[in-house]
Design an enzyme around this catalytic site. Structure first.
Site, PDB file in Angstrom:
ATOM      1  N   ASP A   1       0.838  -1.198   0.000  1.00  0.00           N
ATOM      2  CA  ASP A   1       0.000   0.000   0.000  1.00  0.00           C
ATOM      3  C   ASP A   1       0.878   1.256   0.000  1.00  0.00           C
ATOM      4  O   ASP A   1       1.634   1.487   0.944  1.00  0.00           O
ATOM      5  CB  ASP A   1      -0.899  -0.014   1.249  1.00  0.00           C
ATOM      6  N   ASP A   2       0.805   2.047  -1.055  1.00  0.00           N
ATOM      7  CA  ASP A   2       1.561   3.304  -1.185  1.00  0.00           C
ATOM      8  C   ASP A   2       3.066   3.088  -1.326  1.00  0.00           C
ATOM      9  O   ASP A   2       3.858   3.960  -0.953  1.00  0.00           O
ATOM     10  CB  ASP A   2       1.299   4.231   0.004  1.00  0.00           C
TER      11      ASP A   2
ATOM     12  N   CYS B   1      -6.419   4.097  -3.825  1.00  0.00           N
ATOM     13  CA  CYS B   1      -6.560   2.734  -3.325  1.00  0.00           C
ATOM     14  C   CYS B   1      -7.716   1.894  -3.872  1.00  0.00           C
ATOM     15  O   CYS B   1      -7.502   0.862  -4.496  1.00  0.00           O
ATOM     16  CB  CYS B   1      -6.659   2.788  -1.800  1.00  0.00           C
TER      17      CYS B   1
ATOM     18  N   ARG C   1      -7.418  -1.481  -6.443  1.00  0.00           N
ATOM     19  CA  ARG C   1      -7.654  -2.862  -6.014  1.00  0.00           C
ATOM     20  C   ARG C   1      -8.748  -3.519  -6.843  1.00  0.00           C
ATOM     21  O   ARG C   1      -8.691  -4.714  -7.139  1.00  0.00           O
ATOM     22  CB  ARG C   1      -7.981  -2.874  -4.517  1.00  0.00           C
TER      23      ARG C   1
ATOM     24  N   LYS D   1      -5.474  -5.996   3.692  1.00  0.00           N
ATOM     25  CA  LYS D   1      -6.372  -4.859   3.462  1.00  0.00           C
ATOM     26  C   LYS D   1      -7.273  -5.103   2.250  1.00  0.00           C
ATOM     27  O   LYS D   1      -6.797  -5.375   1.156  1.00  0.00           O
ATOM     28  CB  LYS D   1      -5.533  -3.596   3.260  1.00  0.00           C
TER      29      LYS D   1
ATOM     30  N   HIS E   1     -10.638  -2.994   1.313  1.00  0.00           N
ATOM     31  CA  HIS E   1     -10.955  -1.629   0.859  1.00  0.00           C
ATOM     32  C   HIS E   1     -11.803  -1.559  -0.403  1.00  0.00           C
ATOM     33  O   HIS E   1     -11.651  -0.652  -1.220  1.00  0.00           O
ATOM     34  CB  HIS E   1      -9.676  -0.807   0.683  1.00  0.00           C
TER      35      HIS E   1
ATOM     36  N   SER F   1      -8.398   1.247   4.978  1.00  0.00           N
ATOM     37  CA  SER F   1      -7.054   1.758   5.258  1.00  0.00           C
ATOM     38  C   SER F   1      -6.789   1.830   6.755  1.00  0.00           C
ATOM     39  O   SER F   1      -7.704   2.016   7.567  1.00  0.00           O
ATOM     40  CB  SER F   1      -6.875   3.148   4.641  1.00  0.00           C
TER      41      SER F   1
ATOM     42  N   HIS G   1       1.336   2.372   3.951  1.00  0.00           N
ATOM     43  CA  HIS G   1       0.364   3.448   4.127  1.00  0.00           C
ATOM     44  C   HIS G   1       0.533   4.028   5.532  1.00  0.00           C
ATOM     45  O   HIS G   1       0.762   3.292   6.487  1.00  0.00           O
ATOM     46  CB  HIS G   1      -1.047   2.876   3.950  1.00  0.00           C
TER      47      HIS G   1
ATOM     48  N   ASP H   1      -0.275  -0.815  -4.759  1.00  0.00           N
ATOM     49  CA  ASP H   1      -1.574  -0.332  -5.242  1.00  0.00           C
ATOM     50  C   ASP H   1      -1.498   1.025  -5.909  1.00  0.00           C
ATOM     51  O   ASP H   1      -2.356   1.395  -6.698  1.00  0.00           O
ATOM     52  CB  ASP H   1      -2.603  -0.317  -4.105  1.00  0.00           C
ATOM     53  N   ASN H   2      -0.479   1.816  -5.575  1.00  0.00           N
ATOM     54  CA  ASN H   2      -0.268   3.119  -6.234  1.00  0.00           C
ATOM     55  C   ASN H   2       1.063   3.677  -5.752  1.00  0.00           C
ATOM     56  O   ASN H   2       1.768   3.040  -4.964  1.00  0.00           O
ATOM     57  CB  ASN H   2      -1.407   4.109  -5.941  1.00  0.00           C
TER      58      ASN H   2
ATOM     59  N   LYS I   1       1.020   9.429  -5.426  1.00  0.00           N
ATOM     60  CA  LYS I   1      -0.369   9.019  -5.186  1.00  0.00           C
ATOM     61  C   LYS I   1      -1.347  10.157  -5.505  1.00  0.00           C
ATOM     62  O   LYS I   1      -1.034  11.320  -5.314  1.00  0.00           O
ATOM     63  CB  LYS I   1      -0.504   8.608  -3.722  1.00  0.00           C
TER      64      LYS I   1
END
Length: 452
Positions: free
Chosen positions: A40-41, A80, A84, A134, A136, A159, A246, A298-299, A319
Protein backbone atom coordinates in the site's frame (compact mmCIF):
# COMPACT_ATOMS: atom_id res chain seq x y z
CA UNK A 1 12.26 -62.63 14.48
CA UNK A 2 11.66 -59.44 16.44
CA UNK A 3 14.36 -57.63 14.45
CA UNK A 4 12.75 -58.81 11.23
CA UNK A 5 9.34 -57.45 12.27
CA UNK A 6 10.89 -54.09 13.19
CA UNK A 7 12.69 -53.96 9.84
CA UNK A 8 9.47 -54.71 7.96
CA UNK A 9 7.54 -52.10 9.96
CA UNK A 10 10.22 -49.50 9.31
CA UNK A 11 10.17 -50.33 5.60
CA UNK A 12 6.39 -49.89 5.51
CA UNK A 13 6.61 -46.50 7.26
CA UNK A 14 9.31 -45.30 4.87
CA UNK A 15 7.27 -46.53 1.90
CA UNK A 16 4.19 -44.67 3.16
CA UNK A 17 6.16 -41.45 3.65
CA UNK A 18 7.69 -41.83 0.21
CA UNK A 19 4.31 -42.45 -1.41
CA UNK A 20 2.77 -39.51 0.44
CA UNK A 21 5.60 -37.21 -0.63
CA UNK A 22 5.37 -38.51 -4.18
CA UNK A 23 1.59 -38.02 -4.29
CA UNK A 24 1.95 -34.43 -3.09
CA UNK A 25 4.58 -33.74 -5.76
CA UNK A 26 2.48 -35.35 -8.47
CA UNK A 27 -0.60 -33.39 -7.39
CA UNK A 28 1.23 -30.08 -7.43
CA UNK A 29 2.54 -30.72 -10.94
CA UNK A 30 -1.00 -30.73 -12.28
CA UNK A 31 -1.85 -27.11 -11.55
CA UNK A 32 -0.47 -23.64 -11.02
CA UNK A 33 -1.03 -21.88 -7.73
CA UNK A 34 -1.19 -18.09 -7.57
CA UNK A 35 0.03 -15.66 -4.92
CA UNK A 36 -0.42 -11.91 -5.32
CA UNK A 37 1.40 -9.74 -2.77
CA UNK A 38 0.11 -6.16 -2.88
CA UNK A 39 1.59 -3.35 -0.82
CA UNK A 40 0.00 0.00 0.00
CA UNK A 41 1.56 3.30 -1.19
CA UNK A 42 4.90 1.71 -2.09
CA UNK A 43 6.60 3.93 -4.68
CA UNK A 44 8.53 3.03 -7.82
CA UNK A 45 11.83 3.77 -6.07
CA UNK A 46 11.13 2.03 -2.77
CA UNK A 47 12.94 -1.30 -3.28
CA UNK A 48 16.71 -1.83 -3.42
CA UNK A 49 16.45 -3.32 -6.90
CA UNK A 50 14.67 -0.11 -7.98
CA UNK A 51 17.27 2.18 -6.42
CA UNK A 52 16.16 2.61 -2.80
CA UNK A 53 18.76 3.73 -0.26
CA UNK A 54 18.96 3.79 3.51
CA UNK A 55 17.62 0.27 3.91
CA UNK A 56 17.73 -3.00 1.99
CA UNK A 57 15.26 -5.48 0.51
CA UNK A 58 17.35 -8.65 0.01
CA UNK A 59 14.42 -11.03 -0.33
CA UNK A 60 12.69 -8.97 -3.00
CA UNK A 61 16.02 -8.40 -4.75
CA UNK A 62 16.55 -12.16 -4.80
CA UNK A 63 13.01 -12.67 -6.04
CA UNK A 64 13.83 -10.31 -8.92
CA UNK A 65 17.11 -12.10 -9.69
CA UNK A 66 15.26 -15.43 -9.76
CA UNK A 67 12.38 -14.01 -11.77
CA UNK A 68 11.35 -10.96 -13.80
CA UNK A 69 11.42 -7.30 -12.78
CA UNK A 70 9.23 -4.80 -14.63
CA UNK A 71 10.16 -1.17 -15.28
CA UNK A 72 6.88 -0.09 -16.93
CA UNK A 73 4.17 -1.65 -14.77
CA UNK A 74 1.17 0.50 -13.80
CA UNK A 75 -1.96 0.26 -11.71
CA UNK A 76 -5.42 1.16 -12.99
CA UNK A 77 -5.71 4.13 -10.62
CA UNK A 78 -3.37 6.10 -8.37
CA UNK A 79 -5.72 5.76 -5.41
CA UNK A 80 -6.56 2.73 -3.33
CA UNK A 81 -10.08 1.39 -3.91
CA UNK A 82 -10.23 1.61 -7.73
CA UNK A 83 -6.68 0.26 -7.97
CA UNK A 84 -7.65 -2.86 -6.01
CA UNK A 85 -10.79 -3.25 -8.09
CA UNK A 86 -8.74 -3.09 -11.28
CA UNK A 87 -6.35 -5.72 -9.99
CA UNK A 88 -9.09 -8.18 -9.08
CA UNK A 89 -11.42 -7.65 -12.06
CA UNK A 90 -9.18 -6.64 -14.98
CA UNK A 91 -11.47 -3.64 -15.50
CA UNK A 92 -11.41 0.07 -14.85
CA UNK A 93 -13.59 0.69 -11.82
CA UNK A 94 -15.54 3.32 -13.76
CA UNK A 95 -17.17 0.46 -15.64
CA UNK A 96 -19.22 -0.49 -12.57
CA UNK A 97 -20.05 3.07 -11.56
CA UNK A 98 -17.08 4.17 -9.48
CA UNK A 99 -16.66 7.96 -9.51
CA UNK A 100 -13.72 8.99 -7.30
CA UNK A 101 -12.31 8.65 -3.82
CA UNK A 102 -12.26 5.53 -1.63
CA UNK A 103 -14.64 3.58 0.58
CA UNK A 104 -14.87 4.63 4.23
CA UNK A 105 -16.10 3.00 7.46
CA UNK A 106 -19.35 4.96 7.00
CA UNK A 107 -19.75 3.88 3.34
CA UNK A 108 -22.83 1.82 2.62
CA UNK A 109 -21.64 0.68 -0.80
CA UNK A 110 -18.69 -1.11 -2.39
CA UNK A 111 -17.63 -2.98 -5.50
CA UNK A 112 -20.75 -4.83 -6.72
CA UNK A 113 -20.85 -8.59 -6.25
CA UNK A 114 -21.75 -8.78 -9.94
CA UNK A 115 -18.11 -8.00 -10.78
CA UNK A 116 -16.14 -11.15 -11.62
CA UNK A 117 -12.90 -11.40 -9.66
CA UNK A 118 -9.77 -13.51 -10.02
CA UNK A 119 -10.95 -15.44 -6.96
CA UNK A 120 -14.28 -16.30 -8.62
CA UNK A 121 -12.60 -17.39 -11.84
CA UNK A 122 -10.22 -19.67 -9.96
CA UNK A 123 -12.91 -20.95 -7.61
CA UNK A 124 -14.79 -22.25 -10.64
CA UNK A 125 -11.66 -24.19 -11.55
CA UNK A 126 -11.55 -25.87 -8.15
CA UNK A 127 -9.13 -23.52 -6.40
CA UNK A 128 -9.14 -22.80 -2.69
CA UNK A 129 -9.18 -19.00 -2.37
CA UNK A 130 -7.93 -16.90 0.50
CA UNK A 131 -7.33 -13.25 1.21
CA UNK A 132 -5.11 -11.81 3.92
CA UNK A 133 -4.75 -8.08 4.60
CA UNK A 134 -6.37 -4.86 3.46
CA UNK A 135 -9.54 -5.18 1.37
CA UNK A 136 -10.95 -1.63 0.86
CA UNK A 137 -13.68 -2.47 -1.64
CA UNK A 138 -16.59 -2.14 0.76
CA UNK A 139 -16.75 -3.65 4.25
CA UNK A 140 -20.46 -4.47 4.40
CA UNK A 141 -21.06 -8.23 4.12
CA UNK A 142 -22.47 -8.04 0.59
CA UNK A 143 -19.25 -6.36 -0.64
CA UNK A 144 -16.73 -8.20 1.54
CA UNK A 145 -14.10 -10.68 0.26
CA UNK A 146 -16.35 -13.61 1.19
CA UNK A 147 -18.93 -12.23 -1.27
CA UNK A 148 -16.31 -11.76 -4.00
CA UNK A 149 -14.99 -15.31 -4.36
CA UNK A 150 -12.75 -15.71 -1.31
CA UNK A 151 -13.37 -18.68 0.98
CA UNK A 152 -11.13 -17.21 3.68
CA UNK A 153 -10.56 -13.65 4.80
CA UNK A 154 -8.35 -12.26 7.56
CA UNK A 155 -7.39 -8.59 7.70
CA UNK A 156 -8.54 -4.99 8.03
CA UNK A 157 -11.43 -3.96 5.76
CA UNK A 158 -10.10 -0.50 4.84
CA UNK A 159 -7.05 1.76 5.26
CA UNK A 160 -5.14 1.69 8.54
CA UNK A 161 -5.72 5.42 9.16
CA UNK A 162 -9.47 4.88 9.46
CA UNK A 163 -11.67 3.67 12.33
CA UNK A 164 -14.44 1.17 13.08
CA UNK A 165 -17.97 0.94 11.76
CA UNK A 166 -20.12 0.56 14.91
CA UNK A 167 -22.51 -1.68 12.96
CA UNK A 168 -19.90 -4.30 12.03
CA UNK A 169 -20.74 -7.78 13.37
CA UNK A 170 -18.57 -8.93 16.28
CA UNK A 171 -17.30 -12.43 16.96
CA UNK A 172 -18.35 -14.01 20.25
CA UNK A 173 -14.67 -14.10 21.19
CA UNK A 174 -13.86 -10.54 20.11
CA UNK A 175 -10.90 -9.02 21.95
CA UNK A 176 -10.92 -5.35 22.94
CA UNK A 177 -7.51 -3.69 23.33
CA UNK A 178 -6.13 -0.45 24.81
CA UNK A 179 -8.69 -0.48 27.61
CA UNK A 180 -11.55 0.07 25.17
CA UNK A 181 -14.89 -1.70 25.38
CA UNK A 182 -17.99 -2.74 23.48
CA UNK A 183 -19.52 0.60 24.40
CA UNK A 184 -16.58 2.38 22.77
CA UNK A 185 -16.89 0.25 19.64
CA UNK A 186 -20.58 1.14 19.33
CA UNK A 187 -19.90 4.90 19.48
CA UNK A 188 -22.15 6.60 16.94
CA UNK A 189 -19.56 9.09 15.60
CA UNK A 190 -16.19 7.33 15.91
CA UNK A 191 -14.21 9.21 13.25
CA UNK A 192 -12.53 11.83 15.46
CA UNK A 193 -12.24 9.78 18.62
CA UNK A 194 -10.95 6.51 17.16
CA UNK A 195 -8.96 7.46 14.07
CA UNK A 196 -6.15 4.94 13.31
CA UNK A 197 -7.92 2.38 15.52
CA UNK A 198 -9.02 -0.22 12.98
CA UNK A 199 -10.72 -3.59 13.45
CA UNK A 200 -9.19 -6.96 12.58
CA UNK A 201 -11.74 -9.12 10.77
CA UNK A 202 -11.87 -12.87 10.20
CA UNK A 203 -14.56 -14.04 7.81
CA UNK A 204 -17.19 -11.35 8.29
CA UNK A 205 -16.73 -10.70 12.01
CA UNK A 206 -14.50 -8.41 14.01
CA UNK A 207 -12.17 -10.53 16.14
CA UNK A 208 -10.02 -7.73 17.57
CA UNK A 209 -10.37 -3.98 18.07
CA UNK A 210 -8.33 -1.92 17.83
CA UNK A 211 -5.76 -4.23 16.33
CA UNK A 212 -2.15 -3.69 17.40
CA UNK A 213 -0.84 -2.39 14.09
CA UNK A 214 2.78 -2.97 15.10
CA UNK A 215 1.99 -6.68 14.83
CA UNK A 216 -0.05 -6.55 11.62
CA UNK A 217 2.69 -7.55 9.18
CA UNK A 218 3.68 -10.51 11.34
CA UNK A 219 0.06 -11.56 11.88
CA UNK A 220 -0.67 -11.35 8.18
CA UNK A 221 2.43 -13.37 7.33
CA UNK A 222 1.59 -16.10 9.81
CA UNK A 223 -1.96 -16.38 8.44
CA UNK A 224 -0.73 -16.41 4.83
CA UNK A 225 1.75 -19.20 5.58
CA UNK A 226 -0.97 -21.17 7.35
CA UNK A 227 -3.23 -20.83 4.29
CA UNK A 228 -0.49 -22.11 1.97
CA UNK A 229 0.36 -25.07 4.19
CA UNK A 230 -3.30 -25.98 4.74
CA UNK A 231 -3.90 -26.07 0.99
CA UNK A 232 -0.59 -27.34 -0.38
CA UNK A 233 -2.18 -30.49 -1.81
CA UNK A 234 -4.87 -28.55 -3.70
CA UNK A 235 -4.70 -25.65 -6.15
CA UNK A 236 -4.86 -22.36 -4.27
CA UNK A 237 -4.99 -18.61 -4.78
CA UNK A 238 -3.70 -16.29 -2.07
CA UNK A 239 -4.22 -12.53 -2.27
CA UNK A 240 -1.95 -11.02 0.38
CA UNK A 241 -2.51 -7.25 0.66
CA UNK A 242 -0.22 -5.51 3.16
CA UNK A 243 -1.56 -2.51 5.08
CA UNK A 244 1.87 -0.85 4.94
CA UNK A 245 3.59 1.42 4.07
CA UNK A 246 0.36 3.45 4.13
CA UNK A 247 0.58 5.96 6.95
CA UNK A 248 0.43 5.80 9.94
CA UNK A 249 3.46 3.52 9.90
CA UNK A 250 3.85 0.69 12.39
CA UNK A 251 6.55 -1.95 12.72
CA UNK A 252 7.27 -4.79 15.14
CA UNK A 253 10.02 -4.57 17.75
CA UNK A 254 12.12 -6.95 15.68
CA UNK A 255 12.55 -4.36 12.92
CA UNK A 256 12.13 -1.07 14.78
CA UNK A 257 15.13 1.25 14.59
CA UNK A 258 17.05 -0.99 12.21
CA UNK A 259 17.56 1.30 9.20
CA UNK A 260 19.14 4.64 8.35
CA UNK A 261 15.92 5.66 6.64
CA UNK A 262 14.01 5.62 9.91
CA UNK A 263 10.52 4.21 10.45
CA UNK A 264 9.74 4.00 6.74
CA UNK A 265 12.85 1.92 6.07
CA UNK A 266 12.06 -0.31 9.05
CA UNK A 267 8.56 -0.96 7.67
CA UNK A 268 9.87 -1.86 4.21
CA UNK A 269 12.45 -4.23 5.66
CA UNK A 270 9.68 -6.02 7.56
CA UNK A 271 7.62 -6.33 4.38
CA UNK A 272 10.72 -7.71 2.66
CA UNK A 273 11.09 -10.24 5.49
CA UNK A 274 7.45 -11.23 4.97
CA UNK A 275 7.99 -11.83 1.25
CA UNK A 276 11.00 -13.96 2.11
CA UNK A 277 8.88 -16.06 4.49
CA UNK A 278 6.25 -16.65 1.80
CA UNK A 279 8.84 -17.73 -0.77
CA UNK A 280 10.58 -19.93 1.80
CA UNK A 281 7.27 -21.61 2.62
CA UNK A 282 6.66 -22.35 -1.05
CA UNK A 283 10.15 -23.80 -1.48
CA UNK A 284 9.99 -25.86 1.72
CA UNK A 285 6.69 -27.42 0.67
CA UNK A 286 7.82 -28.20 -2.86
CA UNK A 287 5.45 -25.60 -4.33
CA UNK A 288 7.89 -23.12 -5.89
CA UNK A 289 7.90 -24.48 -9.42
CA UNK A 290 4.13 -24.49 -9.73
CA UNK A 291 3.31 -21.23 -7.94
CA UNK A 292 3.24 -17.91 -9.78
CA UNK A 293 4.02 -15.09 -7.34
CA UNK A 294 3.36 -11.46 -8.26
CA UNK A 295 4.58 -8.57 -6.10
CA UNK A 296 3.35 -5.01 -6.71
CA UNK A 297 1.89 -1.89 -5.06
CA UNK A 298 -1.57 -0.33 -5.24
CA UNK A 299 -0.27 3.12 -6.23
CA UNK A 300 2.66 5.47 -5.84
CA UNK A 301 3.92 7.15 -2.66
CA UNK A 302 1.93 9.61 -0.56
CA UNK A 303 4.62 12.23 -1.03
CA UNK A 304 3.11 14.90 1.25
CA UNK A 305 3.54 12.54 4.22
CA UNK A 306 7.35 12.77 4.24
CA UNK A 307 9.47 11.61 6.00
CA UNK A 308 7.12 8.67 6.54
CA UNK A 309 6.46 8.20 2.83
CA UNK A 310 8.36 6.64 -0.02
CA UNK A 311 9.68 7.90 -3.32
CA UNK A 312 8.61 7.65 -6.93
CA UNK A 313 12.21 7.03 -7.95
CA UNK A 314 12.53 10.15 -10.09
CA UNK A 315 9.09 9.85 -11.67
CA UNK A 316 6.77 12.82 -11.54
CA UNK A 317 4.43 13.25 -8.56
CA UNK A 318 2.87 10.38 -6.59
CA UNK A 319 -0.37 9.02 -5.19
CA UNK A 320 -3.61 10.71 -6.39
CA UNK A 321 -2.03 12.13 -9.56
CA UNK A 322 -2.32 11.17 -13.25
CA UNK A 323 1.47 11.35 -13.68
CA UNK A 324 3.73 8.30 -13.74
CA UNK A 325 4.75 8.64 -10.10
CA UNK A 326 1.15 7.93 -9.12
CA UNK A 327 0.55 4.84 -11.22
CA UNK A 328 3.89 3.27 -12.20
CA UNK A 329 4.95 0.94 -9.39
CA UNK A 330 7.46 -1.83 -8.71
CA UNK A 331 6.46 -5.26 -9.99
CA UNK A 332 8.31 -8.55 -9.66
CA UNK A 333 7.03 -11.87 -11.01
CA UNK A 334 8.49 -15.20 -9.91
CA UNK A 335 7.97 -18.85 -10.76
CA UNK A 336 11.10 -21.02 -11.16
CA UNK A 337 11.04 -22.93 -14.40
CA UNK A 338 8.26 -20.81 -15.90
CA UNK A 339 9.38 -17.19 -15.52
CA UNK A 340 12.98 -16.80 -16.79
CA UNK A 341 15.59 -15.74 -14.26
CA UNK A 342 17.08 -12.27 -13.96
CA UNK A 343 15.06 -10.64 -16.75
CA UNK A 344 14.30 -6.92 -16.66
CA UNK A 345 11.23 -6.27 -18.80
CA UNK A 346 10.43 -2.87 -20.29
CA UNK A 347 7.10 -4.13 -21.60
CA UNK A 348 4.17 -1.86 -20.75
CA UNK A 349 2.11 -3.94 -18.34
CA UNK A 350 -0.59 -3.35 -15.76
CA UNK A 351 -2.55 -4.85 -12.89
CA UNK A 352 -5.42 -5.00 -15.37
CA UNK A 353 -3.50 -7.76 -17.17
CA UNK A 354 -3.33 -10.13 -14.22
CA UNK A 355 -6.89 -11.49 -14.45
CA UNK A 356 -6.80 -12.30 -18.19
CA UNK A 357 -3.32 -13.80 -17.80
CA UNK A 358 -4.39 -16.06 -14.93
CA UNK A 359 -7.52 -17.05 -16.82
CA UNK A 360 -5.36 -18.11 -19.75
CA UNK A 361 -3.00 -20.09 -17.52
CA UNK A 362 -5.87 -22.13 -16.05
CA UNK A 363 -7.65 -22.45 -19.41
CA UNK A 364 -10.71 -20.47 -18.31
CA UNK A 365 -12.71 -18.31 -20.69
CA UNK A 366 -13.11 -14.66 -19.76
CA UNK A 367 -16.61 -13.37 -19.01
CA UNK A 368 -18.23 -12.49 -22.35
CA UNK A 369 -20.85 -10.14 -20.96
CA UNK A 370 -18.50 -7.28 -20.03
CA UNK A 371 -15.45 -5.39 -21.22
CA UNK A 372 -12.13 -6.65 -19.85
CA UNK A 373 -9.55 -3.87 -20.09
CA UNK A 374 -6.48 -5.99 -19.42
CA UNK A 375 -4.62 -8.22 -21.87
CA UNK A 376 -3.01 -11.64 -21.55
CA UNK A 377 0.73 -11.14 -20.94
CA UNK A 378 1.70 -14.82 -20.68
CA UNK A 379 4.17 -14.46 -23.58
CA UNK A 380 5.90 -11.67 -21.63
CA UNK A 381 6.08 -13.67 -18.40
CA UNK A 382 7.64 -16.62 -20.19
CA UNK A 383 10.15 -14.41 -21.99
CA UNK A 384 8.85 -15.40 -25.43
CA UNK A 385 7.52 -11.99 -26.45
CA UNK A 386 8.37 -8.57 -25.02
CA UNK A 387 6.41 -6.41 -27.44
CA UNK A 388 2.74 -6.94 -26.67
CA UNK A 389 0.82 -3.84 -27.67
CA UNK A 390 -2.23 -2.46 -25.90
CA UNK A 391 -4.68 -0.08 -27.47
CA UNK A 392 -4.64 2.49 -24.67
CA UNK A 393 -4.16 3.06 -20.95
CA UNK A 394 -6.15 5.47 -18.76
CA UNK A 395 -5.13 7.27 -15.58
CA UNK A 396 -6.95 8.40 -12.44
CA UNK A 397 -9.26 11.35 -12.89
CA UNK A 398 -9.94 10.40 -16.52
CA UNK A 399 -7.87 13.33 -17.70
CA UNK A 400 -4.88 11.41 -19.03
CA UNK A 401 -4.36 8.69 -21.62
CA UNK A 402 -1.40 6.76 -22.97
CA UNK A 403 -1.13 5.12 -26.39
CA UNK A 404 2.20 3.44 -27.00
CA UNK A 405 4.84 5.75 -25.56
CA UNK A 406 2.78 8.91 -26.00
CA UNK A 407 0.84 10.33 -23.07
CA UNK A 408 -1.65 13.17 -23.04
CA UNK A 409 -2.55 14.96 -19.80
CA UNK A 410 -5.13 17.70 -19.37
CA UNK A 411 -4.80 19.78 -16.20
CA UNK A 412 -6.82 22.79 -15.06
CA UNK A 413 -4.10 25.06 -16.44
CA UNK A 414 -2.88 23.38 -19.61
CA UNK A 415 -2.69 20.41 -21.93
CA UNK A 416 0.49 18.33 -21.92
CA UNK A 417 2.06 15.73 -24.18
CA UNK A 418 4.94 13.48 -23.16
CA UNK A 419 6.99 10.80 -24.86
CA UNK A 420 7.56 8.24 -22.10
CA UNK A 421 10.19 6.39 -24.11
CA UNK A 422 12.60 9.30 -23.82
CA UNK A 423 11.05 11.18 -20.90
CA UNK A 424 9.42 8.88 -18.34
CA UNK A 425 9.96 11.69 -15.79
CA UNK A 426 7.46 13.83 -17.76
CA UNK A 427 9.55 16.99 -17.76
CA UNK A 428 9.22 18.01 -21.42
CA UNK A 429 5.85 19.10 -22.72
CA UNK A 430 5.91 18.31 -26.45
CA UNK A 431 2.43 19.54 -27.30
CA UNK A 432 3.63 22.43 -29.45
CA UNK A 433 6.00 20.20 -31.38
CA UNK A 434 3.36 17.47 -31.95
CA UNK A 435 -0.09 19.10 -31.93
CA UNK A 436 -1.54 16.39 -34.19
CA UNK A 437 -0.49 13.67 -31.76
CA UNK A 438 -2.06 15.56 -28.86
CA UNK A 439 -5.29 16.06 -30.77
CA UNK A 440 -5.47 12.34 -31.60
CA UNK A 441 -5.02 11.34 -27.96
CA UNK A 442 -7.47 13.99 -26.76
CA UNK A 443 -10.11 12.72 -29.16
CA UNK A 444 -9.50 9.12 -28.18
CA UNK A 445 -9.77 9.98 -24.49
CA UNK A 446 -13.10 11.71 -25.09
CA UNK A 447 -14.58 8.73 -26.93
CA UNK A 448 -13.34 6.29 -24.29
CA UNK A 449 -14.84 8.31 -21.47
CA UNK A 450 -18.16 8.21 -23.26
CA UNK A 451 -17.97 4.41 -23.37
CA UNK A 452 -17.04 4.18 -19.68
Amino acid sequence: MRLKRITIALFIVLLMVSCKSSSVKEATKQHTNFVIIYTDDLGYGDLSCYGAQGYSTPNLDKMASEGMRFTDFSVSSSICSPSRAGLLTGRYAERWGYKDGVFWPYSKDGMPASEVTIAEILKEKGYETGMVGKWHLGHKTEFAPTSQGFNMYYGIPFSNDMWQDPEMPLADTVVFNEGLSLEDFKTKNPKKKFRNKVPLVEGNEVIEWPVDQALLTKKYTKKAIQFIEDNKREPFFLYFAHSMPHIPLYVSKTFKGKTERGLFGDVIEEIDWSVGEILKTLKTNGLAENTLVIFASDNGPWISKQPNAGTAGGLRDGKFSPYEGGSRVPCIVWQPGFVPQGVVSNQQTSTLDILPTIANLVDKDLPNNRVIDGIDITPTLTGKLQNIKREYFLYRGNNAIRVGNWKYVKTKKEEQLFNLLTDKEETKNLIEAHPEKAEFLKSKLKSLLASL
